[in-house]
Structures are given as C-alpha cells and as structure tokens.
Design a protein around this motif. Structure first.
Motif: not given
Length: 432
Positions: A99-112, A26-34
């Motif tokens: 990002s919210e996208e990264a958080f959602e992927r962790a919750m839904r798919e178990g991918i950081d 799975h690809p990495a998701i770009d970091p964002i500003e907090t």
C-alpha cells in the motif's frame, strides 16, 4: 552479595533486551490489490517519474544485466555486499502488494511491508526529508508505469550478526533522525528548494560524505568527499581541490549539460546521476541545487579566465622545443594533446587537465579510470567522447599521469602510480 549483584545485572540485561525488542518491533502492513494505472492522476505520475530519475532509483535497483527496477544491483560496503531489492509492482517478488502507507514507511523509516528493518544502503535517512506529496508521486509512478518483473532477491553477502535486520534498529537509534525537511527562514526560496532536493531525494551526501566505522555518514565531515564504487566522489565544499572554485553557475552547467568548462565532465558513478537522473529536473530545480551547493562552497562568481591556475595550466600546455623530453611528455603529445590542447582560453568540452579535481585530488583513482575507460556518449558533455587508452601499458598510463601532475599542478607527486593503474585495470577486467 555477589549473587544479588549478578542477579540484578541479569535482570537489567533482560529488561534492556526486552526494551530493545519492543523498540525494534514494527507490525506488518496488510497487502493490497495492486493499484491500476488509472487510479492515479497523470500529473502525479509524471511528477513521480521525474523524482525517480532525480533519485536515480533505477540506477541502484537495476543489475547490469537485469530489467529496470528489478533489483540485485550489488552495493559494496566495508561489511560486505548488499543487493538491492525488486521494486517493480510484481506481486510475488516486488512491491505489488504494498500500500502507499507501506511504501511511505519504507521511505521514511526504513521498515518494509512485513515490519523488517531495511539496511541503510537504501538512503531512508535522506528520503525521510521528502514531502508527503513527493513520496505519493513516486509510489504512483512505480505502481502505474514500471512493468512488473518476477525476480527473486539475491542473498546479501554479509557476515553474522550484521546480516540480522533487527540490529538495524540499533543503528537507527544512533544515527537516524526521522522527519521532513524544515525550511531555513534565513535563506532564500531557491536555497531552501535546493537544500530540500540535495538533502532529500537526490541524497548527494550518500556518496560525497565519508562514513564512520558503522557505515553512517559522518556529519562532522559532511560533503567532504568519499570513496564510492572504486572511484572518489570529490568534496562539494571549499575543500574541493579543483584549480578553479566551483560556483553556482558552474554547478548549474555541470548538472544541466554533464560538463563544466573549468571542471570537466561527469564520469564514472556520477555520469548516470546527471544524464539519467538530475537532468530530468526542470531548470528551476537545477538552479536551486546549484544555489545550495554554491553557497556551501562559498566562492564568489568571478571570471575563471583570470585565475592563476588557469593561466599557468594554459601556458604549460603550449608546445615547447623540448616538449617530448621524457616518456610522459611524449605519450601525452601523441595520445592526449590534440584533444586537450587549449590556447588562450579553455574551450567547453575540452577539459584542461591542470585544473580539474581528478588531477588535483590526493588520490589518482579518477584520472586513471578515465584514461583506461574513456568517456562514453552517455557521460560528460553531450556529443563529446574520449576513447579508452587501455591499450597503453600500466607504465605508460602512469608516466602520463605523473607528467601531468608535475607539469600542471603544484601538488606532490602520486606514489605507486604504476601499481595503482594495475589495480584499477584489474577491477575493470573483473567487472566485464
């Protein structure tokens, strides 16, 4: 010919490995500003706070001596110990760059964020059922309201090759079904709301369903009860051994107050689930959960006072002339009877020991825990506490347990009680 077969086998193996690698990657998701707190709506943040409590996120992501949500809480499994991660918005050691996208992927798919597979100690197999709105609210709460904490993650204590995260892709192929909760049109709105909460954010099955040899919940034994954190999570089905069947109203009282008149109080790992978690939900949601669980048990709403087990247990508690005939009776009369004595009916906050599940399970673990550790102010019913009786010897604790099992139930005696007491006492000493 043999050479061709071997060559073909190697080629197939190589193709299989390549295919698995493609599936697992799975690809990495770009970091964002907090994100700043004012970038979220106040109502959304409050919704996230309630959901974080209902999912007891802080319980599993906070070490006993650590800051909230900073991780390193040890989760013991049959394969070793997994330490929870830091989910504060710290940019270096937490999820501050997610990002919210990264958080959602962790919750839904178990991918950081980096594309690595998470261990199923995070119950993403339940969180995947949550709605987009609820996951977004959780993200808003954590990013806006949880203080960032610099806390490095402790290395998991897992043997090779189980410590290789890529292998979790294979586990998911076998046991993980991604997807949002789908309502059952044949059921009521309350039932579906309760199912959504129980199967999703509150992930009750993670503790109350036994696991197979690979650590996945056994769907053929859903909610059949399981060992968890050196306690026993009882069945949430008709197989629950309580002398009085659980009903919708009993579940609601228990979730709302931490206690049920005919089932006792929330202790051990269940105490924070109720007191620091589910009680944050509105009564309508607690009622919905109770409707769903009550339907699972399938017991009618009847007056428990007429239950033969209640009548028998009350009668057994009435003092007799030979009340102190043996050691268990003498100790019970001295240490326990003044608080656990009920007369014509069972009083709220005064559990009758002949009918609750701790007395009727095949395993005495829960009863021994409560006897040795007591019930603290943040457990059970609000304002009701029970002292720890750890000053009693292993023999004395075992004698009380044996006496109650024999006099209050029709269940077979527990074997090896004194040794069991010693083992649980040792666990407590190690924990402290």
């Amino acid at each position: 010919m043999i050479k061709r077969i071997l060559t073909g086998g190697v080629a197939l193996a190589a193709l299989g490995i390549a295919g698995f690698a493609i599936y697992a990657w799975h690809p990495a998701i770009d970091p964002i500003e907090t994100p700043t707190a004012d970038s979220f709506d106040a109502d959304q943040i409050e919704q996230g706070r309630i959901l974080a409590a209902a999912g007891y996120c802080a319980t599993c992501h906070t070490a006993s001596d650590g800051a909230p949500y900073a991780g390193n809480y040890p989760m013991k499994t049959d394969f070793g110990t997994i330490y929870s991660t830091n989910i504060t918005p710290d940019r270096d050691t937490g999820i501050g760059t997610w990002s919210e996208e990264a958080f959602e992927r962790a919750m839904r798919e178990g991918i950081d964020q980096n594309g690595a597979h998470l261990f199923p100690a995070l119950p993403f197999d339940h969180f995947t059922k949550m709605s987009d709105e609820d996951i977004a609210a959780l993200y808003a709460y954590i990013m806006s309201s949880v203080p960032p904490v610099a806390q490095e993650h402790r290395d998991n204590d897992l043997p090779f090759p189980l410590d290789q995260r890529v292998l979790q892709a294979g586990w998911k192929m076998l046991f993980f079904d991604e997807g949002r909760y789908e309502a059952d049109p044949e059921k009521s709105d309350d039932w579906n709301r309760g199912a959504y909460l129980v199967e999703g954010v509150t992930h009750c099955g993670a503790c109350h369903t036994p696991r197979n040899a690979l650590g996945a919940e056994d769907m053929d034994e859903i909610y059949a009860g399981a060992a968890i954190d050196d306690w026993i999570a009882p069945p949430l089905t008709a197989a629950n051994p309580s002398g009085v069947a659980w009903t919708t109203s009993a579940f609601f009282d228990y979730l709302k107050t931490g206690s049920s008149r005919y089932h006792g109080g929330a202790s051990g790992p269940m105490a924070p689930v109720v007191h620091a978690g589910l009680r944050e939900l509105p009564d309508s949601d607690l009622h919905a959960i109770a409707v769903y669980l009550g339907d699972m048990v399938g017991a009618p709403e009847e007056d428990p006072a007429t239950n033969p087990a209640v009548i028998k247990s009350l009668a057994a508690g009435v003092p007799q002339q030979d009340y102190r005939a043996d050691q268990g009776e003498r100790l019970y009369a001295t240490a326990c009877a003044s608080c656990h004595y009920n007369s014509e009916q069972i009083a709220a906050g005064r559990p009758d020991l002949g009918i609750n599940s701790a007395m009727r399970l095949d395993d005495p673990t829960n009863l021994i825990h409560v006897m040795l550790e007591g019930v603290k102010a943040d457990q059970g019913m609000e304002g009701v506490v029970m002292p720890a009786f750890s000053t009693l010897s292993d023999e004395q604790i075992a004698a009380i347990a044996a006496y109650l099992r024999a006099s209050r139930t029709d269940k077979a005696p527990w074997d090896g009680l004194e040794q069991h007491v010693a083992e649980i006492r040792a666990l407590g000493a190690t924990a402290h």
